[in-house]
Design a protein around this motif. Structure first.
Motif, PDB file in Angstrom:
ATOM      1  N   ALA A  74       4.551  -4.949  -1.290  1.00 16.68           N
ATOM      2  CA  ALA A  74       4.018  -4.212  -0.133  1.00 16.68           C
ATOM      3  C   ALA A  74       3.461  -2.855  -0.562  1.00 16.68           C
ATOM      4  CB  ALA A  74       5.123  -4.022   0.914  1.00 16.68           C
ATOM      5  N   LYS A  75       4.206  -2.157  -1.414  1.00 16.74           N
ATOM      6  CA  LYS A  75       3.752  -0.825  -1.838  1.00 16.74           C
ATOM      7  C   LYS A  75       2.476  -0.932  -2.656  1.00 16.74           C
ATOM      8  CE  LYS A  75       6.395   2.707  -2.713  1.00 16.74           C
ATOM      9  NZ  LYS A  75       7.475   3.646  -3.071  1.00 16.74           N
ATOM     10  N   ARG A  76       2.457  -1.896  -3.531  1.00 16.59           N
ATOM     11  CA  ARG A  76       1.302  -2.099  -4.397  1.00 16.59           C
ATOM     12  C   ARG A  76       0.055  -2.383  -3.566  1.00 16.59           C
ATOM     13  NH1 ARG A  76      -0.305  -6.467  -6.773  1.00 16.59           N
ATOM     14  NH2 ARG A  76       1.539  -7.713  -6.205  1.00 16.59           N
ATOM     15  N   ASN A  77       0.241  -3.096  -2.455  1.00 14.39           N
ATOM     16  CA  ASN A  77      -0.873  -3.461  -1.593  1.00 14.39           C
ATOM     17  C   ASN A  77      -1.064  -2.521  -0.401  1.00 14.39           C
ATOM     18  OD1 ASN A  77      -2.076  -6.171  -2.590  1.00 14.39           O
ATOM     19  ND2 ASN A  77       0.135  -6.479  -2.742  1.00 14.39           N
ATOM     20  N   LEU A  78      -0.380  -1.390  -0.456  1.00 17.63           N
ATOM     21  CA  LEU A  78      -0.529  -0.341   0.566  1.00 17.63           C
ATOM     22  C   LEU A  78      -0.295  -0.861   1.988  1.00 17.63           C
ATOM     23  CD1 LEU A  78      -3.713   1.442  -0.870  1.00 17.63           C
ATOM     24  CD2 LEU A  78      -1.332   1.976  -1.316  1.00 17.63           C
ATOM     25  N   ILE A  79       0.697  -1.730   2.143  1.00 19.81           N
ATOM     26  CA  ILE A  79       1.020  -2.244   3.474  1.00 19.81           C
ATOM     27  C   ILE A  79       1.660  -1.113   4.278  1.00 19.81           C
ATOM     28  CG2 ILE A  79       2.329  -3.967   4.791  1.00 19.81           C
ATOM     29  CD1 ILE A  79       0.204  -5.202   2.945  1.00 19.81           C
ATOM     30  N   PRO A  80       1.097  -0.776   5.449  1.00 21.78           N
ATOM     31  CA  PRO A  80       1.663   0.339   6.234  1.00 21.78           C
ATOM     32  C   PRO A  80       3.101   0.036   6.680  1.00 21.78           C
ATOM     33  CG  PRO A  80      -0.491  -0.324   7.104  1.00 21.78           C
ATOM     34  CD  PRO A  80      -0.100  -1.353   6.090  1.00 21.78           C
ATOM     35  N   GLY A  81       3.949   1.060   6.622  1.00 23.97           N
ATOM     36  CA  GLY A  81       5.285   0.952   7.220  1.00 23.97           C
ATOM     37  C   GLY A  81       6.396   0.526   6.287  1.00 23.97           C
ATOM     38  N   ILE A  82       6.065   0.095   5.081  1.00 21.68           N
ATOM     39  CA  ILE A  82       7.120  -0.201   4.099  1.00 21.68           C
ATOM     40  C   ILE A  82       7.118   0.964   3.115  1.00 21.68           C
ATOM     41  CG2 ILE A  82       7.914  -1.742   2.265  1.00 21.68           C
ATOM     42  CD1 ILE A  82       8.002  -3.446   4.564  1.00 21.68           C
ATOM     43  N   ILE A  83       8.196   1.713   3.092  1.00 21.63           N
ATOM     44  CA  ILE A  83       8.197   2.941   2.297  1.00 21.63           C
ATOM     45  C   ILE A  83       8.909   2.735   0.951  1.00 21.63           C
ATOM     46  CG2 ILE A  83       8.713   5.406   2.308  1.00 21.63           C
ATOM     47  CD1 ILE A  83       8.802   5.204   5.394  1.00 21.63           C
ATOM     48  N   GLY A  84      10.153   2.271   0.969  1.00 18.66           N
ATOM     49  CA  GLY A  84      10.852   1.979  -0.291  1.00 18.66           C
ATOM     50  C   GLY A  84      11.012   3.195  -1.171  1.00 18.66           C
ATOM     51  N   GLU A  85      11.453   4.282  -0.565  1.00 20.93           N
ATOM     52  CA  GLU A  85      11.430   5.557  -1.269  1.00 20.93           C
ATOM     53  C   GLU A  85      12.347   5.610  -2.490  1.00 20.93           C
ATOM     54  OE1 GLU A  85      11.221   8.696   1.539  1.00 20.93           O
ATOM     55  OE2 GLU A  85      11.074  10.241  -0.003  1.00 20.93           O
ATOM     56  N   CYS A  86      13.434   4.867  -2.498  1.00 17.47           N
ATOM     57  CA  CYS A  86      14.358   4.960  -3.635  1.00 17.47           C
ATOM     58  C   CYS A  86      13.885   4.117  -4.812  1.00 17.47           C
ATOM     59  CB  CYS A  86      15.775   4.549  -3.238  1.00 17.47           C
ATOM     60  SG  CYS A  86      16.002   2.766  -3.014  1.00 17.47           S
ATOM     61  N   GLY A  87      12.836   3.328  -4.607  1.00 10.38           N
ATOM     62  CA  GLY A  87      12.304   2.543  -5.703  1.00 10.38           C
ATOM     63  C   GLY A  87      12.930   1.169  -5.844  1.00 10.38           C
ATOM     64  N   GLY A  88      13.775   0.768  -4.868  1.00 11.05           N
ATOM     65  CA  GLY A  88      14.312  -0.595  -4.905  1.00 11.05           C
ATOM     66  C   GLY A  88      15.784  -0.690  -5.261  1.00 11.05           C
ATOM     67  N   ALA A  89      16.514   0.408  -5.134  1.00 14.35           N
ATOM     68  CA  ALA A  89      17.924   0.422  -5.524  1.00 14.35           C
ATOM     69  C   ALA A  89      18.877   0.236  -4.356  1.00 14.35           C
ATOM     70  CB  ALA A  89      18.244   1.746  -6.225  1.00 14.35           C
ATOM     71  N   MET A  90      18.378  -0.137  -3.185  1.00 13.32           N
ATOM     72  CA  MET A  90      19.202  -0.276  -1.971  1.00 13.32           C
ATOM     73  C   MET A  90      19.898   1.040  -1.666  1.00 13.32           C
ATOM     74  SD  MET A  90      21.295  -3.741  -1.117  1.00 13.32           S
ATOM     75  CE  MET A  90      21.863  -4.104  -2.765  1.00 13.32           C
ATOM     76  N   ALA A  91      19.152   2.118  -1.763  1.00  8.57           N
ATOM     77  CA  ALA A  91      19.768   3.433  -1.571  1.00  8.57           C
ATOM     78  C   ALA A  91      19.086   4.261  -0.487  1.00  8.57           C
ATOM     79  CB  ALA A  91      19.761   4.210  -2.888  1.00  8.57           C
ATOM     80  N   CYS A  92      18.067   3.692   0.204  1.00 10.10           N
ATOM     81  CA  CYS A  92      17.333   4.544   1.142  1.00 10.10           C
ATOM     82  C   CYS A  92      17.089   3.923   2.512  1.00 10.10           C
ATOM     83  CB  CYS A  92      15.996   4.969   0.542  1.00 10.10           C
ATOM     84  SG  CYS A  92      14.769   3.636   0.432  1.00 10.10           S
ATOM     85  N   ALA A  93      17.240   2.635   2.677  1.00  7.75           N
ATOM     86  CA  ALA A  93      17.031   1.957   3.969  1.00  7.75           C
ATOM     87  C   ALA A  93      15.653   2.251   4.546  1.00  7.75           C
ATOM     88  CB  ALA A  93      18.139   2.351   4.971  1.00  7.75           C
ATOM     89  N   THR A  94      14.602   2.227   3.728  1.00 10.67           N
ATOM     90  CA  THR A  94      13.252   2.433   4.267  1.00 10.67           C
ATOM     91  C   THR A  94      12.304   1.295   3.882  1.00 10.67           C
ATOM     92  OG1 THR A  94      12.429   3.744   2.377  1.00 10.67           O
ATOM     93  CG2 THR A  94      13.517   4.953   4.158  1.00 10.67           C
ATOM     94  N   CYS A  95      12.889   0.112   3.581  1.00 10.75           N
ATOM     95  CA  CYS A  95      12.010  -1.009   3.233  1.00 10.75           C
ATOM     96  C   CYS A  95      12.327  -2.216   4.126  1.00 10.75           C
ATOM     97  CB  CYS A  95      12.155  -1.374   1.748  1.00 10.75           C
ATOM     98  SG  CYS A  95      13.772  -2.086   1.363  1.00 10.75           S
TER      99      CYS A  95
END
Lengths: 401, 105
Positions: free
Chosen positions: B27-48
């Motif tokens: 999603a991030k790679r394809n600039l899909i709006p609304g998926i943030i994934g701020e922690c980079g995928g470590a299950m530490a931010c609840a934004t994906c």
């Protein structure tokens, strides 16, 4: 291979104000993505560029965060999720996470953040001139934490005294340890009350938390509570100051900030990119690594240059321009990976709420004409003061620079 | 393999997923709006957080306890909610459809 002599050796990034930090970082970046600088008198490796910094934030083989924090934070604050690694970290973090998740934090806006913002702003009403840092941005996140912990208003001064001392260990070990003892004794009474009669509040959640069969001892709860102040109060207040320094200087930004939640989210995110409160983050290398042409050894201190990476022109064109419409999904303000800032949602909602309430109540607030806004600090960074006219009129257009 | 994201405005994005990457990274790679994934995928931010459309939920490994606990704290959590950093893309998931919630925060 750059020399191991320090660059810009007249600056000690641990002690100096460095008001011109961003210019200095750009000058250093010309030497390479990783450079040697002075920190607490010693040479450390400052990681400037976005790509290598993002890489090391996620590389626990070479940069286990616990390695450095266990040395500088544990003596006065005890074992916390900041100082742990591996399974112990995973379980401890799992135990304290629920109160910090989006749904829960959203509920705090009306319950805690708005009332505190309004209480503080009540005292600004009718004043010609005030330092917004002293009057608002500094107490606001601190009081959010004390209210969250259920601390009565009469005891806030006492808590502030202990909170300041808790992180003072390198300068005053005896005072710092005494403060922790006094803080623990005070908070123990609240813990005991919540264990007897849980109320569903923050401390009730912590004392009742269970994760994979484990629970939190009183000692662990107390250490975690002590961590909240440096992690969640010092940081938020610095960025709140930076946020208002930018918004109050630009009428177009101020108008936009009143438009919608989404606009505030974008403005706050850009402020977090533009002047992250943790500008440079000390971390210790836990294994040898070659990075940006530099050989870093296990045990070497480094500075994760968050504010430099957030201004890397390869990722953020014209980086010192304040632009809420940038693609800011990869700002490094809150870190990355398993030690990603637990309080990120709390920080963001605090800042967005403050922005809304201040501007709704004081739509004409402006920086006092002629008042200089100086950002200081290279580790924790924010404006030294922010002299505003709460009821000022005719705000002048100024470049946020 | 194809991944189909419906963004918060209802726009459908059909993108290419890479074998082994998470749906969040896709999603991030394809600039899909609304998926943030701020922690980079470590299950530490609840934004994906995203909703997995039928019939795909049953074809994914169930969430671990850590993911379940994080999801409980997300905005607008539903039975078909997942953290997209925990969905690993592979050929058998070709055509997986996910919709993005109105807000992560």
């Amino acid at each position: 291979m750059p020399s191991t002599e320090m660059l810009m050796a007249e600056v000690d990034f641990a002690h100096d104000d460095v008001p011109d930090l961003h210019q200095r970082l750009e000058e250093l970046r010309r030497h390479g993505p990783v450079v040697p600088v002075r920190y607490h008198g010693e040479r450390v490796w400052l990681i400037l560029d976005h790509a290598p910094l993002k890489q090391v934030f996620e590389d626990y083989d070479h940069f286990d965060p616990a390695r450095g924090y266990s040395l500088i934070a544990e003596p006065s604050q005890g074992r916390t999720i900041q100082t742990m690694s591996g399974e112990e970290h995973r379980i401890s973090r799992g135990l304290v996470t629920p109160p910090f998740l989006p749904m829960r934090v959203r509920g705090l806006i009306e319950e805690i953040m708005e009332p505190i913002a309004n209480e503080l702003l009540d005292r600004i009403e009718g004043r010609d001139e005030v330092d917004l840092v002293t009057a608002f941005t500094r107490p606001y996140p601190f009081l959010i934490i004390t209210r969250l912990l259920g601390i009565p208003m009469d005891d806030e001064e006492k808590l502030l005294g202990w909170a300041l001392k808790l992180i003072d260990f390198p300068w005053d070990p005896e005072g710092s340890v005494k403060a922790k003892r006094d803080f623990d004794a005070y908070m123990q009474r609240i813990l005991d009350a919540r264990r007897r009669e849980p109320t569903g509040d923050f401390i009730s959640m912590l004392v009742q938390a269970e994760y994979e069969g484990e629970r939190l001892s009183d000692e662990r709860v107390l250490s975690f509570l002590g961590l909240l102040f440096p992690a969640g109060s010092d940081t938020s207040y610095k960025n709140a100051g930076s946020l208002f320094a930018c918004v109050l200087a630009d009428p177009a930004l101020r108008q936009r900030a009143l438009r919608s939640d989404k606009d505030r989210e974008l403005i706050v995110t850009e402020a977090l990119r533009w002047q992250p409160p943790t500008a440079l983050l000390p971390r210790m290398a836990s294994a040898d690594i070659e990075l940006g042409g530099v050989r870093i050894r296990a045990g070497d201190w480094t500075l994760f240059g968050i504010t430099a990476a957030n201004a890397d022109p390869k990722v953020y064109p014209d980086p010192r321009r304040f632009d809420p419409d940038r693609d800011n999904r990869d700002i490094l303000t809150f870190g990355r990976s398993k030690h990603f800032c637990l309080g990120m949602h709390l920080a963001r909602r605090e800042l967005e709420t403050a922005l809304r309430i201040v501007l709704e109540r004081f739509p004409d607030m402006r920086i006092k004409p002629g008042a200089e806004v100086e950002f200081v600090g290279a580790v924790l960074r924010g404006p030294r003061e922010l002299i505003v006219q709460p009821h000022g009129e005719h705000a002048e257009r100024r470049q946020c620079a | 393999m194809r991944v189909i994201f419906t963004d918060p405005d209802g726009l459908v994005h059909c993108v290419e997923g890479k074998d082994g990457e998470s749906a969040m990274a896709c999603a991030k790679r394809n600039l899909i709006p609304g998926i943030i994934g701020e922690c980079g995928g470590a299950m530490a931010c609840a934004t994906c957080h995203a909703f997995v459309e039928e019939p795909w939920p049953g074809r994914l490994p169930p969430p671990a306890q850590q993911e379940r606990e994080m999801l409980e704290g997300c905005i607008d959590v539903r039975p078909n909610s997942r953290l997209t950093c925990q969905i690993l893309l592979k050929a058998e998931l070709d055509g997986i459809a996910l919709s993005v919630p109105d807000s992560q925060v």
